[in-house]
Write a protein that holds these residues in place. Structure first.
Motif, PDB file in Angstrom:
ATOM      1  N   ILE A  69       0.886  -1.164   0.000  1.00 16.29           N
ATOM      2  CA  ILE A  69       0.000   0.000   0.000  1.00 16.29           C
ATOM      3  C   ILE A  69       0.921   1.210   0.000  1.00 16.29           C
ATOM      4  CG2 ILE A  69      -1.812   1.265   1.197  1.00 16.29           C
ATOM      5  CD1 ILE A  69      -2.598  -1.450   2.485  1.00 16.29           C
ATOM      6  N   TRP A  70       0.924   1.932  -1.110  1.00 19.95           N
ATOM      7  CA  TRP A  70       1.817   3.075  -1.303  1.00 19.95           C
ATOM      8  C   TRP A  70       0.962   4.335  -1.275  1.00 19.95           C
ATOM      9  CZ3 TRP A  70       7.165   3.197  -2.053  1.00 19.95           C
ATOM     10  CH2 TRP A  70       7.698   4.419  -2.449  1.00 19.95           C
ATOM     11  N   ASN A  71       1.033   5.076  -0.185  1.00 20.05           N
ATOM     12  CA  ASN A  71       0.236   6.287  -0.031  1.00 20.05           C
ATOM     13  C   ASN A  71      -1.233   6.049  -0.366  1.00 20.05           C
ATOM     14  OD1 ASN A  71       2.206   8.249   0.859  1.00 20.05           O
ATOM     15  ND2 ASN A  71       3.141   7.943  -1.143  1.00 20.05           N
ATOM     16  N   GLY A  72      -1.774   4.924   0.108  1.00 15.66           N
ATOM     17  CA  GLY A  72      -3.183   4.608  -0.079  1.00 15.66           C
ATOM     18  C   GLY A  72      -3.514   3.833  -1.337  1.00 15.66           C
ATOM     19  N   ASN A  73      -2.553   3.614  -2.227  1.00 20.12           N
ATOM     20  CA  ASN A  73      -2.778   2.867  -3.462  1.00 20.12           C
ATOM     21  C   ASN A  73      -2.305   1.430  -3.275  1.00 20.12           C
ATOM     22  OD1 ASN A  73      -3.639   5.175  -5.155  1.00 20.12           O
ATOM     23  ND2 ASN A  73      -1.579   5.893  -4.660  1.00 20.12           N
ATOM     24  N   VAL A  74      -3.185   0.466  -3.567  1.00 21.43           N
ATOM     25  CA  VAL A  74      -2.892  -0.948  -3.330  1.00 21.43           C
ATOM     26  C   VAL A  74      -2.285  -1.581  -4.572  1.00 21.43           C
ATOM     27  CG1 VAL A  74      -3.879  -3.197  -2.723  1.00 21.43           C
ATOM     28  CG2 VAL A  74      -4.798  -1.101  -1.690  1.00 21.43           C
ATOM     29  N   VAL A  75      -1.185  -2.339  -4.363  1.00 22.43           N
ATOM     30  CA  VAL A  75      -0.511  -3.088  -5.419  1.00 22.43           C
ATOM     31  C   VAL A  75      -0.315  -4.505  -4.880  1.00 22.43           C
ATOM     32  CG1 VAL A  75       1.532  -3.230  -6.897  1.00 22.43           C
ATOM     33  CG2 VAL A  75       0.738  -0.987  -6.099  1.00 22.43           C
ATOM     34  N   THR A  76      -0.794  -5.514  -5.632  1.00 18.74           N
ATOM     35  CA  THR A  76      -0.713  -6.896  -5.161  1.00 18.74           C
ATOM     36  C   THR A  76      -0.094  -7.799  -6.219  1.00 18.74           C
ATOM     37  OG1 THR A  76      -2.682  -6.586  -3.805  1.00 18.74           O
ATOM     38  CG2 THR A  76      -2.054  -8.849  -4.268  1.00 18.74           C
ATOM     39  N   GLY A  77       0.835  -8.653  -5.798  1.00 16.37           N
ATOM     40  CA  GLY A  77       1.465  -9.617  -6.695  1.00 16.37           C
ATOM     41  C   GLY A  77       2.756  -9.099  -7.281  1.00 16.37           C
ATOM     42  N   LEU A  78       3.657 -10.027  -7.609  1.00 16.84           N
ATOM     43  CA  LEU A  78       5.005  -9.658  -8.062  1.00 16.84           C
ATOM     44  C   LEU A  78       5.017  -8.875  -9.368  1.00 16.84           C
ATOM     45  CD1 LEU A  78       7.134 -12.795  -7.136  1.00 16.84           C
ATOM     46  CD2 LEU A  78       6.904 -10.627  -5.909  1.00 16.84           C
ATOM     47  N   GLU A  79       4.200  -9.264 -10.326  1.00 16.12           N
ATOM     48  CA  GLU A  79       4.196  -8.554 -11.602  1.00 16.12           C
ATOM     49  C   GLU A  79       3.727  -7.113 -11.424  1.00 16.12           C
ATOM     50  OE1 GLU A  79       2.221  -8.808 -16.053  1.00 16.12           O
ATOM     51  OE2 GLU A  79       2.302 -10.625 -14.834  1.00 16.12           O
ATOM     52  N   ALA A  80       2.666  -6.925 -10.659  1.00 15.17           N
ATOM     53  CA  ALA A  80       2.168  -5.567 -10.398  1.00 15.17           C
ATOM     54  C   ALA A  80       3.189  -4.754  -9.610  1.00 15.17           C
ATOM     55  CB  ALA A  80       0.835  -5.633  -9.666  1.00 15.17           C
ATOM     56  N   LEU A  81       3.875  -5.398  -8.656  1.00 11.70           N
ATOM     57  CA  LEU A  81       4.917  -4.702  -7.892  1.00 11.70           C
ATOM     58  C   LEU A  81       6.060  -4.267  -8.805  1.00 11.70           C
ATOM     59  CD1 LEU A  81       5.053  -6.963  -4.726  1.00 11.70           C
ATOM     60  CD2 LEU A  81       4.491  -4.530  -4.746  1.00 11.70           C
ATOM     61  N   ALA A  82       6.504  -5.163  -9.686  1.00 13.26           N
ATOM     62  CA  ALA A  82       7.591  -4.824 -10.613  1.00 13.26           C
ATOM     63  C   ALA A  82       7.188  -3.643 -11.489  1.00 13.26           C
ATOM     64  CB  ALA A  82       7.955  -6.029 -11.474  1.00 13.26           C
ATOM     65  N   ASN A  83       5.975  -3.670 -12.007  1.00 13.64           N
ATOM     66  CA  ASN A  83       5.489  -2.562 -12.840  1.00 13.64           C
ATOM     67  C   ASN A  83       5.433  -1.269 -12.041  1.00 13.64           C
ATOM     68  OD1 ASN A  83       5.193  -4.240 -15.059  1.00 13.64           O
ATOM     69  ND2 ASN A  83       3.040  -4.653 -14.643  1.00 13.64           N
ATOM     70  N   PHE A  84       4.977  -1.348 -10.797  1.00 10.74           N
ATOM     71  CA  PHE A  84       4.899  -0.153  -9.960  1.00 10.74           C
ATOM     72  C   PHE A  84       6.285   0.417  -9.679  1.00 10.74           C
ATOM     73  CE2 PHE A  84       5.153   1.825  -5.788  1.00 10.74           C
ATOM     74  CZ  PHE A  84       4.292   2.901  -5.987  1.00 10.74           C
ATOM     75  N   PHE A  85       7.218  -0.438  -9.260  1.00 10.33           N
ATOM     76  CA  PHE A  85       8.557   0.043  -8.934  1.00 10.33           C
ATOM     77  C   PHE A  85       9.241   0.654 -10.159  1.00 10.33           C
ATOM     78  CE2 PHE A  85       8.420  -3.149  -5.307  1.00 10.33           C
ATOM     79  CZ  PHE A  85       8.150  -2.174  -4.356  1.00 10.33           C
TER      80      PHE A  85
END
Length: 142
Positions: free
Chosen positions: A47-63
């Motif tokens: 949870i990044w400043n209220g935005n939810v990111v779940t799973g490795l692929e979504a995390l990689a895309n977010f980072f």
């Protein structure tokens, strides 16, 4: 039969693991971000400043969307989580705060909380992030 570990030893081991983890996490975030998802469980939630990111692929895309960073951790706190709350999974709560400067932006204060779980391999124990909550604390700089 193995003797149960006394609580102080349990806390000391949790704190040692937390310190090692925090050093690895922020160095990886600042210098090798493409490797950051290796620190997370497959179904981890950020949870990044209220935005939810779940799973490795979504995390990689977010980072990948974040600009380069310089983190400075000013405070670290940790505690083991009771096994009754985690279905006997060895878990540590880690809380950090400090400052971060993202490329092209002003410095921000931040707080970050991690739930780490121990993943045993034949040779050692690896700590993985099950849950991660990051917040800017901009009100602190006003």
């Amino acid at each position: 039969m193995a003797m149960p570990m006394d609580f102080k030893t349990y806390v000391d081991q949790a704190c040692k693991a937390a310190e090692e983890f925090v050093n690895i996490y922020y160095e990886t975030m600042d210098k090798r971000r493409q490797a950051l998802t290796r620190l997370y469980l497959d179904k981890a939630t950020l949870i990044w400043n209220g935005n939810v990111v779940t799973g490795l692929e979504a995390l990689a895309n977010f980072f990948d969307t974040l600009p380069s960073s310089e983190f400075q951790v000013n405070m670290l706190d940790c505690q083991p989580v009771h096994e009754q709350a985690t279905q006997a999974q060895t878990t540590v709560l880690v809380v950090t705060s400090g400052t971060v400067k993202f490329d092209g932006n002003r410095q921000h204060y931040f707080n970050q909380s991690f739930l780490l779980t121990a993943q045993s391999t034949p040779n050692n124990t690896v700590w993985k992030i099950a849950s991660d909550c990051f917040r800017f604390q901009d009100w602190a700089s006003s």
